[in-house]
Design an enzyme around this catalytic site. Structure first.
Site, PDB file in Angstrom:
ATOM      1  N   LYS A   1      -4.540  -6.393  15.048  1.00 41.13           N
ATOM      2  CA  LYS A   1      -3.898  -5.274  15.922  1.00 41.13           C
ATOM      3  C   LYS A   1      -4.183  -5.893  17.401  1.00 41.13           C
ATOM      4  O   LYS A   1      -3.060  -5.823  18.156  1.00 41.13           O
ATOM      5  CB  LYS A   1      -4.266  -4.054  15.828  1.00 41.13           C
TER       6      LYS A   1
ATOM      7  N   TYR B   1      -8.387  -6.261  10.299  1.00 43.35           N
ATOM      8  CA  TYR B   1      -7.333  -5.150  10.850  1.00 43.35           C
ATOM      9  C   TYR B   1      -7.661  -5.224  12.253  1.00 43.35           C
ATOM     10  O   TYR B   1      -6.470  -5.398  13.099  1.00 43.35           O
ATOM     11  CB  TYR B   1      -7.964  -4.079   9.997  1.00 43.35           C
TER      12      TYR B   1
ATOM     13  N   LEU C   1       5.159  -0.769  12.184  1.00 45.17           N
ATOM     14  CA  LEU C   1       4.202   0.049  11.667  1.00 45.17           C
ATOM     15  C   LEU C   1       3.452  -0.717  10.391  1.00 45.17           C
ATOM     16  O   LEU C   1       2.406  -0.348  10.043  1.00 45.17           O
ATOM     17  CB  LEU C   1       4.469   1.397  11.103  1.00 45.17           C
TER      18      LEU C   1
ATOM     19  N   THR D   1       0.850  -1.160   0.040  1.00 41.27           N
ATOM     20  CA  THR D   1      -0.031  -0.066  -0.159  1.00 41.27           C
ATOM     21  C   THR D   1       0.757   1.347  -0.041  1.00 41.27           C
ATOM     22  O   THR D   1       0.391   2.294  -0.586  1.00 41.27           O
ATOM     23  CB  THR D   1      -0.955   0.087   1.162  1.00 41.27           C
ATOM     24  N   GLY D   2       2.076   1.125   0.392  1.00 44.27           N
ATOM     25  CA  GLY D   2       2.942   2.313   0.681  1.00 44.27           C
ATOM     26  C   GLY D   2       3.844   2.452  -0.932  1.00 44.27           C
ATOM     27  O   GLY D   2       3.803   1.378  -1.606  1.00 44.27           O
TER      28      GLY D   2
ATOM     29  N   THR E   1      -5.102   9.390  11.814  1.00 42.85           N
ATOM     30  CA  THR E   1      -4.091  10.572  11.380  1.00 42.85           C
ATOM     31  C   THR E   1      -4.413  10.926   9.889  1.00 42.85           C
ATOM     32  O   THR E   1      -4.823  10.204   9.256  1.00 42.85           O
ATOM     33  CB  THR E   1      -2.412   9.715  11.671  1.00 42.85           C
TER      34      THR E   1
ATOM     35  N   VAL F   1       7.198  -7.990   5.895  1.00 45.96           N
ATOM     36  CA  VAL F   1       7.825  -8.327   7.168  1.00 45.96           C
ATOM     37  C   VAL F   1       7.511  -9.506   7.519  1.00 45.96           C
ATOM     38  O   VAL F   1       8.307 -10.148   8.596  1.00 45.96           O
ATOM     39  CB  VAL F   1       6.932  -7.238   7.875  1.00 45.96           C
TER      40      VAL F   1
END
Ligand code: UDP
Length: 330
Positions: A162, A158, A86, A43-44, A188, A65
Site C-alpha cells: 500500500k 500488505y 480497491l 478473497t471476494g 471498516t 488486476v
C-alpha cells in the site's frame, strides 16, 4: 447518496466483489453509474453482487488486476471515467497465506490500474490503508505522519504494497498528470465480511453467536477505531468526484480496546461466551485512531453510523450466515 456527476459515468472498481467493493458497486449503480467490477475472487466472491447482477449497468470481469489491459477495462462500457482501486488482500489471515499474490496485486496491479487511468484521462482513487502508519508512535494519526512500518515483518507484504501504491499514484500524478485521490481507510466493518478471514469484528460476532470463547489476542489493550461500511462507501464516492489528491484519512475516530470490543459484542448478541486470551500476532499495532480533520474539510465527510448501531446490523447479518435461531424475547 452518489454524487449526481457520476450518473452515466463509467466507473471501474477493482476488488469490486469484496466486502467493501461490492457495497461500493451497489451504491454507484443505484446512483446511475455504469460499473465495471474487476476481481480475481481470491478473497471476494461475485456472489456478493447478487443483488446487482441483473442491472445492465454492471459488467463483471473475473481477472487478476495485475493482468488487466485497457481493452478489457473498457469493454462494452467504453472509455473509463473513474478508477476506484480497491483490489488487495486486506485481511491479515489472507495476506499471510498469500504473501506473493498480495505483493503482486499491490505493485503490478496498481501500476496496471494507473495505466488505465492515464490512458483514459480518468480520476484514480486509491483505497490505501491506515496500515501505512504501521505501529504508530502518534495517536490519533494525521496524514502528515510518515509511519512506523517494519519492512521485513510478516505484515509488510500488505503495508509496504500500500505504501508502494501511494508512491505510484503520486508518481503518476507528477509525471503523467493523472488526477489521483488517495484515501487511507481505517478498520471498516459490516455485513459480508468473511466469517473465516480472521478480522476481529466478524470473528468475535461468530464466536459469540456460536457460544464459543471470544479470542482476544494479547492482553486486549490494543486499540482500533471501527467505521461502518456505509460511511466508508460514502467517503469513497465523495473522493471519486473531489478535486483533492489526498491522502485523506477515512475512519471513525471512536477508539476502543479489543477487550472493550469483546464486551460490546457480548452485549449486542446477549451471548454468555467467555473471553480468553491468545497470542498476539507479530507487529500488531498498539493504537489506531484516525484524525479526520482533513476528510471533514476536503470531502465534507464524517461518519454517521455509531458503533452500537453498526454492530447490531452486523450481528444480525452474522447470525443469519451461521443460521443461529433468533433468541426468544424477554
Ligand atoms: N484480534 C483479536 N482477536 C481475534 C482477531 C483479531 O483480539 O480473533 C485483534 C488483533 O490482534 C488486532 C485487532 O483485533 O489488534 C484488529 O485485528 P484485525 O485482524 O481485525 O485487523 P488489523 O487492524 O490488525 O488489520
Amino acid at each position: 447518496m452518489t454524487d449526481p456527476s457520476l450518473s452515466g459515468a463509467h466507473v471501474l472498481v477493482t476488488g469490486g466483489a469484496g466486502f467493501l467493493g461490492s457495497a461500493l458497486c451497489e451504491t454507484l449503480l443505484a446512483g446511475g453509474a455504469r460499473v465495471t467490477c474487476v476481481d480475481d475472487e481470491s478473497t471476494g466472491t461475485v456472489a456478493n453482487l447478487a443483488s446487482a447482477v441483473a442491472d445492465p449497468g454492471l459488467r463483471v470481469v473475473v481477472t487478476d488486476v495485475a493482468d488487466l489491459d485497457l481493452a478489457t477495462a473498457r469493454g462494452d462500457h467504453g472509455r473509463v471515467d473513474v478508477v476506484l482501486h480497491l483490489a488487495a488482500t486486506a485481511s491479515p489471515v489472507h495476506y499471510l497465506r498469500m504473501p506473493e499474490h498480495t505483493l503482486r496485486s499491490g505493485s503490478a496491479g496498481t501500476l496496471r490500474a494507473l495505466e488505465v487511468a492515464a490512458a483514459d484521462d480518468a480520476r484514480f482513487v486509491l483505497a490505501s490503508t491506515s496500515e501505512v502508519y504501521g505501529d504508530a508512535e502518534v495517536s490519533p494519526q494525521p496524514e502528515a505522519y510518515w509511519g512506523n512500518v517494519n519492512p521485513i515483518g510478516p505484515r509488510a507484504v500488505y503495508d509496504e504494497s500500500k505504501r508502494f501504491s501511494e508512491a505510484a499514484a503520486f508518481a503518476f500524478r507528477r509525471s503523467r498528470g493523472v488526477d489521483v485521490g488517495v484515501v487511507r481507510i481505517f478498520n471498516t466493518y459490516g455485513p459480508r465480511m468473511g466469517l473465516d478471514d480472521g478480522r476481529v469484528v466478524p470473528t468475535f460476532l461468530a464466536q459469540a453467536w456460536r457460544g464459543e470463547p471470544l479470542t482476544v489476542q494479547g492482553d486486549g489493550a490494543q486499540t482500533r477505531s471501527f467505521c461502518y461500511v456505509d460511511d466508508t462507501v460514502r467517503a469513497l464516492v465523495a473522493m471519486a468526484t473531489a478535486d483533492e489528491p489526498g491522502p485523506v484519512n477515512v475512519g471513525n475516530p471512536h477508539e476502543l480496546t479489543m477487550l472493550e470490543l469483546a464486551e460490546r459484542v457480548l452485549s449486542v448478541t446477549g451471548s454468555r461466551s467467555e473471553i480468553v486470551h491468545v497470542d498476539l500476532p507479530q507487529d500488531d499495532p498498539a493504537r489506531r485512531c484516525p484524525d479526520i480533520s482533513r476528510a471533514r474539510e476536503t470531502l465534507g465527510w464524517k461518519p454517521e453510523v455509531d458503533l452500537e448501531d453498526g454492530l447490531a446490523r452486523t450481528a444480525t447479518w452474522v447470525r443469519d450466515q451461521i443460521s443461529v435461531p433468533v433468541p426468544p424475547r424477554g
